[in-house]
Every structure is written in structure tokens, then in C-alpha cells.
Design a protein around this motif. Structure first.
Motif, short mmCIF file in Angstrom:
data_model
loop_
_atom_site.label_atom_id
_atom_site.label_comp_id
_atom_site.label_asym_id
_atom_site.label_seq_id
_atom_site.Cartn_x
_atom_site.Cartn_y
_atom_site.Cartn_z
N LEU A 14 2.35 -1.25 2.50
CA LEU A 14 3.49 -2.17 2.35
C LEU A 14 3.53 -2.77 0.95
O LEU A 14 4.61 -2.90 0.36
CB LEU A 14 3.42 -3.28 3.41
N ARG A 15 2.35 -3.12 0.41
CA ARG A 15 2.31 -3.67 -0.97
C ARG A 15 2.80 -2.64 -1.97
O ARG A 15 3.52 -2.97 -2.92
CB ARG A 15 0.89 -4.12 -1.32
N ARG A 20 6.99 -0.70 -5.69
CA ARG A 20 7.90 0.36 -6.11
C ARG A 20 9.35 -0.13 -6.06
O ARG A 20 10.14 0.11 -6.98
CB ARG A 20 7.73 1.60 -5.23
N LEU A 21 9.71 -0.84 -5.01
CA LEU A 21 11.08 -1.35 -4.89
C LEU A 21 11.40 -2.33 -6.01
O LEU A 21 12.49 -2.28 -6.59
CB LEU A 21 11.29 -2.02 -3.53
N THR A 23 9.81 -2.69 -9.04
CA THR A 23 9.65 -2.22 -10.42
C THR A 23 10.44 -0.97 -10.74
O THR A 23 10.79 -0.76 -11.90
CB THR A 23 8.17 -1.95 -10.73
N VAL A 24 10.75 -0.13 -9.75
CA VAL A 24 11.45 1.13 -10.02
C VAL A 24 12.85 1.12 -9.42
O VAL A 24 13.85 1.24 -10.14
CB VAL A 24 10.64 2.33 -9.46
N GLU A 25 12.92 0.97 -8.10
CA GLU A 25 14.21 1.10 -7.41
C GLU A 25 15.21 0.03 -7.84
O GLU A 25 16.39 0.33 -8.04
CB GLU A 25 14.00 1.04 -5.89
N ARG A 26 14.76 -1.21 -7.94
CA ARG A 26 15.67 -2.30 -8.30
C ARG A 26 16.29 -2.06 -9.67
O ARG A 26 17.49 -2.21 -9.86
CB ARG A 26 14.90 -3.63 -8.29
N HIS A 27 15.47 -1.62 -10.63
CA HIS A 27 15.97 -1.38 -11.99
C HIS A 27 16.91 -0.17 -12.02
O HIS A 27 17.91 -0.18 -12.75
CB HIS A 27 14.82 -1.21 -12.97
N GLY A 60 17.35 -6.33 0.68
CA GLY A 60 17.00 -6.66 2.06
C GLY A 60 15.60 -6.18 2.42
O GLY A 60 14.83 -6.89 3.08
N ARG A 61 15.26 -4.98 1.98
CA ARG A 61 13.93 -4.42 2.27
C ARG A 61 12.85 -5.21 1.53
O ARG A 61 11.77 -5.44 2.07
CB ARG A 61 13.89 -2.93 1.89
#
Length: 158
Positions: A14-15, A20-21, A23-27, A60-61
Motif C-alpha cells: 500500500l505504501r 507511485r500515485l 510521485t508518478v501518476e499525479r504528475h 480519491g485513491r
């Protein structure tokens, strides 16, 4: 707030997903929104709508993962000494009394469950039937196809 049981491995997964969400996906989605916005008219811009939807899902995730990790009770199965009883985190070897087939399951949290890898949720019918039992006991599980009887062959904490 209710605690959420997780194994050490489950908490780490989960961490990693949260990292990843963030540092990578959000950007990446912010970049996609900027590129779609640069195309002009937003009222009929499918790329913009898709990127905004994805951004909503990611945010949301992130909130969901942060909440779960904040409420997590991390349990190291190797540190558990339950005297041979089946508890959260235990790995259990079972023998189906009808077919003789042997299976091995580890009892884990809901977010970690993956039947293909032998990890079953603590809230599953089979895990609930196993909790508190020891090697040699028989667990009766109400399955969709009817009642199943599993003999507990071995209980390990690994």
C-alpha cells in the motif's frame, strides 16, 4: 476509527502504491490536463474530460490509501506466537476431506487478498472457519456448492 489489519508485506504494498500515485501518476495526469487545456475549447474536449476523470480517481485513491495506512494495525506473522492456532497472518496447510486435495492459504487483510497467490481475506468464509483452530482440527466451511470440510494439516507463522 476501526483498525485495519495488514501484514508487513501488505502495508508495504500500500505504501508503494501511494508513493507511485503521488510521485508518478499525479504528475502525469496534471501534464495531460495541461496539454488538453492547450488545445482550446474545453466544452467538447474528450482528452480534457478523460484526464480530469483520471485525476479524480487518483486523488480519491490517494485519500483512501492514506486513510487505510493511518488506521492500519501492521502484524508481522513471523513475530506471532499463537501456540499453533490459526490467527491473522498464519499460513495454513489444508486437506479437503472429500477430494483429498491439499491447499495452502495465508490469512491476510482485505486489501492483500489474492486467491491466485494463496492469500485469503480475514473476512472470507474459509478464514472465519479456520480462526482459532489448530493442526488436526476440521473446519466446516459453507461454500456456494454446499458444506466443505477441511482438515488443518499444519499452521505456520512466516
Amino acid at each position: 476509527m476501526t483498525t485495519i489489519p495488514l501484514t508487513v508485506r501488505g502495508a508495504e504494498l500500500l505504501r508503494e502504491e501511494l508513493h507511485r500515485l503521488k510521485t508518478v501518476e499525479r504528475h502525469a495526469v496534471i501534464q495531460a490536463i495541461a496539454e488538453a487545456r492547450a488545445q482550446g475549447d474545453l466544452s467538447e474536449n474528450a482528452e480534457y474530460d478523460a484526464a480530469k476523470d483520471k485525476q479524480g480517481f487518483i486523488e480519491g485513491r490517494i485519500l483512501e490509501l492514506e486513510s487505510k495506512l493511518a488506521a492500519a494495525q501492521v502484524i508481522d506473522p513471523a513475530a506471532v506466537d499463537a501456540g499453533g492456532r490459526v490467527v491473522f497472518g498464519a499460513t495454513v496447510d489444508l486437506s479437503d476431506e472429500d477430494s483429498g486435495n491439499e491447499v495452502t492459504y495465508q490469512i491476510v487483510g482485505d486489501d492483500e487478498a489474492d486467491l491466485k497467490t494463496g492469500r485469503i481475506s480475514i473476512s472470507s468464509p474459509i478464514a472465519r472457519a479456520l480462526i482459532g483452530k489448530e493442526a488436526g482440527d476440521v473446519a466446516v466451511v459453507m461454500a456456494p456448492g454446499g458444506e466443505r470440510h477441511y482438515e488443518i494439516v499444519e499452521v505456520r507463522y512466516e
